[in-house]
Scaffold this motif. Structure first.
Motif, mmCIF file in Angstrom:
data_model
loop_
_atom_site.group_PDB
_atom_site.id
_atom_site.type_symbol
_atom_site.label_atom_id
_atom_site.label_comp_id
_atom_site.label_asym_id
_atom_site.label_seq_id
_atom_site.Cartn_x
_atom_site.Cartn_y
_atom_site.Cartn_z
ATOM 1 N N SER A 148 23.586 -30.331 -31.644
ATOM 2 C CA SER A 148 23.748 -31.593 -30.910
ATOM 3 C C SER A 148 24.213 -31.342 -29.470
ATOM 4 O O SER A 148 23.998 -32.169 -28.590
ATOM 5 C CB SER A 148 24.726 -32.518 -31.635
ATOM 6 O OG SER A 148 26.002 -31.919 -31.660
ATOM 7 N N ARG A 149 24.829 -30.185 -29.235
ATOM 8 C CA ARG A 149 25.258 -29.867 -27.853
ATOM 9 C C ARG A 149 24.060 -29.661 -26.931
ATOM 10 O O ARG A 149 24.226 -29.588 -25.722
ATOM 11 C CB ARG A 149 26.138 -28.615 -27.839
ATOM 12 C CG ARG A 149 27.440 -28.786 -28.587
ATOM 13 C CD ARG A 149 28.326 -27.567 -28.445
ATOM 14 N NE ARG A 149 29.392 -27.620 -29.421
ATOM 15 C CZ ARG A 149 29.348 -27.034 -30.607
ATOM 16 N NH1 ARG A 149 28.304 -26.290 -30.936
ATOM 17 N NH2 ARG A 149 30.339 -27.158 -31.457
ATOM 18 N N LEU A 150 22.868 -29.519 -27.489
ATOM 19 C CA LEU A 150 21.673 -29.299 -26.659
ATOM 20 C C LEU A 150 20.969 -30.599 -26.286
ATOM 21 O O LEU A 150 20.007 -30.590 -25.515
ATOM 22 C CB LEU A 150 20.687 -28.378 -27.400
ATOM 23 C CG LEU A 150 21.233 -26.990 -27.760
ATOM 24 C CD1 LEU A 150 20.202 -26.197 -28.554
ATOM 25 C CD2 LEU A 150 21.628 -26.222 -26.502
ATOM 26 N N LEU A 151 21.458 -31.705 -26.827
ATOM 27 C CA LEU A 151 20.821 -33.001 -26.550
ATOM 28 C C LEU A 151 20.860 -33.301 -25.051
ATOM 29 O O LEU A 151 21.939 -33.257 -24.431
ATOM 30 C CB LEU A 151 21.533 -34.129 -27.305
ATOM 31 C CG LEU A 151 21.354 -34.142 -28.831
ATOM 32 C CD1 LEU A 151 22.305 -35.142 -29.476
ATOM 33 C CD2 LEU A 151 19.914 -34.455 -29.203
ATOM 34 N N GLY A 152 19.701 -33.557 -24.476
ATOM 35 C CA GLY A 152 19.621 -33.944 -23.063
ATOM 36 C C GLY A 152 19.807 -32.792 -22.084
ATOM 37 O O GLY A 152 19.763 -32.995 -20.869
ATOM 38 N N GLN A 175 17.087 -38.312 -27.140
ATOM 39 C CA GLN A 175 17.435 -37.624 -25.882
ATOM 40 C C GLN A 175 16.401 -36.537 -25.565
ATOM 41 O O GLN A 175 15.685 -36.076 -26.454
ATOM 42 C CB GLN A 175 18.815 -36.958 -25.984
ATOM 43 C CG GLN A 175 19.961 -37.943 -26.055
ATOM 44 C CD GLN A 175 20.390 -38.169 -27.490
ATOM 45 O OE1 GLN A 175 19.565 -38.134 -28.401
ATOM 46 N NE2 GLN A 175 21.670 -38.397 -27.695
ATOM 47 N N GLY A 176 16.399 -36.117 -24.327
ATOM 48 C CA GLY A 176 15.500 -35.034 -23.908
ATOM 49 C C GLY A 176 14.053 -35.482 -23.903
ATOM 50 O O GLY A 176 13.753 -36.652 -23.637
ATOM 51 N N GLY A 177 13.153 -34.527 -24.184
ATOM 52 C CA GLY A 177 11.739 -34.885 -24.303
ATOM 53 C C GLY A 177 10.985 -34.934 -22.994
ATOM 54 O O GLY A 177 9.859 -35.394 -22.942
ATOM 55 N N LYS A 178 11.615 -34.414 -21.914
ATOM 56 C CA LYS A 178 10.865 -34.300 -20.657
ATOM 57 C C LYS A 178 10.394 -32.851 -20.542
ATOM 58 O O LYS A 178 11.214 -31.924 -20.699
ATOM 59 C CB LYS A 178 11.755 -34.645 -19.462
ATOM 60 C CG LYS A 178 12.152 -36.099 -19.405
ATOM 61 C CD LYS A 178 13.025 -36.325 -18.185
ATOM 62 C CE LYS A 178 13.733 -37.643 -18.248
ATOM 63 N NZ LYS A 178 14.856 -37.715 -17.328
ATOM 64 N N PHE A 179 9.115 -32.686 -20.259
ATOM 65 C CA PHE A 179 8.571 -31.333 -20.182
ATOM 66 C C PHE A 179 7.790 -31.155 -18.881
ATOM 67 O O PHE A 179 7.088 -32.074 -18.462
ATOM 68 C CB PHE A 179 7.668 -31.054 -21.392
ATOM 69 C CG PHE A 179 8.399 -31.255 -22.699
ATOM 70 C CD1 PHE A 179 9.342 -30.339 -23.125
ATOM 71 C CD2 PHE A 179 8.187 -32.395 -23.458
ATOM 72 C CE1 PHE A 179 10.058 -30.543 -24.302
ATOM 73 C CE2 PHE A 179 8.892 -32.610 -24.630
ATOM 74 C CZ PHE A 179 9.831 -31.684 -25.055
ATOM 75 N N ALA A 180 7.939 -29.988 -18.274
ATOM 76 C CA ALA A 180 7.184 -29.691 -17.053
ATOM 77 C C ALA A 180 6.671 -28.266 -17.159
ATOM 78 O O ALA A 180 7.331 -27.408 -17.761
ATOM 79 C CB ALA A 180 8.091 -29.832 -15.830
ATOM 80 N N THR A 181 5.504 -28.024 -16.607
ATOM 81 C CA THR A 181 4.986 -26.655 -16.583
ATOM 82 C C THR A 181 4.887 -26.184 -15.128
ATOM 83 O O THR A 181 4.542 -26.971 -14.238
ATOM 84 C CB THR A 181 3.582 -26.557 -17.238
ATOM 85 O OG1 THR A 181 2.693 -27.416 -16.530
ATOM 86 C CG2 THR A 181 3.613 -26.953 -18.699
ATOM 87 N N ILE A 182 5.215 -24.931 -14.927
ATOM 88 C CA ILE A 182 5.065 -24.339 -13.593
ATOM 89 C C ILE A 182 4.285 -23.041 -13.755
ATOM 90 O O ILE A 182 4.729 -22.113 -14.435
ATOM 91 C CB ILE A 182 6.444 -24.046 -12.943
ATOM 92 C CG1 ILE A 182 7.242 -25.349 -12.785
ATOM 93 C CG2 ILE A 182 6.262 -23.340 -11.600
ATOM 94 C CD1 ILE A 182 8.638 -25.164 -12.216
ATOM 95 N N GLN A 183 3.111 -23.025 -13.135
ATOM 96 C CA GLN A 183 2.309 -21.806 -13.182
ATOM 97 C C GLN A 183 2.842 -20.859 -12.113
ATOM 98 O O GLN A 183 2.760 -21.155 -10.913
ATOM 99 C CB GLN A 183 0.834 -22.139 -12.926
ATOM 100 C CG GLN A 183 -0.064 -20.936 -13.058
ATOM 101 C CD GLN A 183 -1.516 -21.267 -12.760
ATOM 102 O OE1 GLN A 183 -1.834 -22.317 -12.212
ATOM 103 N NE2 GLN A 183 -2.394 -20.335 -13.103
ATOM 104 N N GLY A 226 16.083 -31.823 -28.850
ATOM 105 C CA GLY A 226 16.374 -32.926 -27.928
ATOM 106 C C GLY A 226 16.704 -32.472 -26.518
ATOM 107 O O GLY A 226 17.404 -33.171 -25.782
ATOM 108 N N SER A 227 16.187 -31.316 -26.126
ATOM 109 C CA SER A 227 16.381 -30.840 -24.747
ATOM 110 C C SER A 227 15.135 -31.149 -23.914
ATOM 111 O O SER A 227 14.081 -31.475 -24.451
ATOM 112 C CB SER A 227 16.627 -29.326 -24.732
ATOM 113 O OG SER A 227 17.737 -28.991 -25.522
ATOM 114 N N ASN A 228 15.291 -31.035 -22.609
ATOM 115 C CA ASN A 228 14.145 -31.059 -21.693
ATOM 116 C C ASN A 228 13.775 -29.608 -21.407
ATOM 117 O O ASN A 228 14.678 -28.765 -21.313
ATOM 118 C CB ASN A 228 14.524 -31.729 -20.368
ATOM 119 C CG ASN A 228 15.115 -33.106 -20.587
ATOM 120 O OD1 ASN A 228 14.520 -33.949 -21.249
ATOM 121 N ND2 ASN A 228 16.315 -33.332 -20.054
#
Ligand code: NAP
Length: 272
Positions: free
Chosen positions: A7-11, A66-74, A35-37
């Motif tokens: 749960s400490r990883l939420l957000g 919580q969390g659920g935002k994802f981004a990719t960087i090539q 629940g992390s980004n």
């Protein structure tokens, strides 16, 4: 996973290099479930997109809000300029990275390459990725972590960074360098809440051996003859465990073997 508290990883926001396959991809998926980004970095855009899509699905399935935002960087971590511009490529809502997982790494051998016969391009490639890329990214994020007085650097070392073996002249040297760098960082940050961890896997079946033997999948398979190697999710679970310890706990080092491995090259193989 259910036996320890994530749960400490939420957000939290986690940046993982080498997230397009193997340990990095498995780690991205588990952080998504927790629940992390996640910001996923690697060179192959298509593979990164597949992992990011799987993260979206895993987060949805977990039911965590919580969390659920994802981004990719090539990006190629071996390229100085590309590393320098990574911070600018992070979407603004994910700029406050909490955990940096320096996982990108590679090893090349064309045959039984011993010192004296190793191509200089391979020496440079391994050092540029495994060492210089890791150092440069850490420099960027440690500055950020110091400014915010929080953060966690998790470096992927190896048993090859504890024991040198014949045929591992360059790879072992890179992983010893990672271990030394990790140790200095740990000591330099002793008066801060910033955590520093070195994960040292033994044999893990990933694309690693396929890259090592330059696409020769049959040869890559022989590495695991007669024994059961670890899989990427075994290491990912340990990374999640390390990152989810209470803030006053720092797992400085973790060595993880398959049950029939006891050192670099010390492996029990069942007779055929
Ligand atoms: N597998 C093992 O037995 C084992 C044992 C001990 C330690 N490790 C360490 O664990 C880490 C992950 O390895 P793995 O087994 O998961 O191998 P893998 O499946 O081959 O994954 C390596 C990852 O690193 C990325 N990568 C390689 N060079 C890169 C570069 N220059 N810039 C950006 N990304 C790069 C690759 O993606 P792209 O090709 O898309 O860039 C890929 O996502 C490595 O640091 C390795 O040394 C592995």
């Amino acid at each position: 996973m259910s036996l320890f508290n994530v749960s400490r990883l939420l957000g939290k926001t986690v940046l993982i290099t080498g997230a397009s396959s193997g340990i990095g991809a498995a780690t991205a998926l588990l952080f998504a479930k927790a629940g992390s980004n996640v910001i996923l970095v690697a060179r192959r855009a298509d593979a990164l997109k597949s992992v990011a899509d799987a993260c979206v699905a895993a987060h949805k399935e977990s039911g965590v809000t919580q969390g659920g935002k994802f981004a990719t960087i090539q990006a190629d971590v071996a390229d100085k300029e590309q590393v320098a511009s990574i911070l600018d490529k992070i979407p603004s809502d994910l700029r406050a990275v909490d955990v940096l997982v320096n996982n990108a790494g590679q090893v090349f051998v064309k045959g039984i390459e011993h010192i004296g016969d190793i191509a200089d391009i391979d020496v440079e490639g391994m050092f540029a990725t495994n060492v210089l890329g890791l150092i440069r990214l850490t420099q960027i994020f440690v500055k950020e972590f110091k400014a915010r007085n929080s953060g966690h650097v998790i470096n992927l070392g190896s048993v090859a960074g504890r024991e040198a073996y014949a045929g591992g002249g360059i790879y072992c040297a890179t992983k010893f360098a990672v271990s030394a760098f990790n140790g200095s960082l740990l000591k330099e940050l002793v008066n801060t809440p910033i955590r520093v961890t070195e994960i040292q896997p033994g044999m893990v079946e990933t694309e690693f051996s396929i890259v090592r033997f330059r696409g020769d999948t049959d040869r890559a398979k022989t590495v695991y003859d007669g024994m059961q190697p670890l899989v990427a999710s075994d290491i990912a679970e340990e990374i999640l465990w390390v990152a989810s310890r209470p803030p006053h706990v720092n797992i400085a080092e973790m060595l993880i073997f398959p049950v029939n491995q006891a050192g670099a090259g010390v492996v029990y193989r069942a007779p055929k």
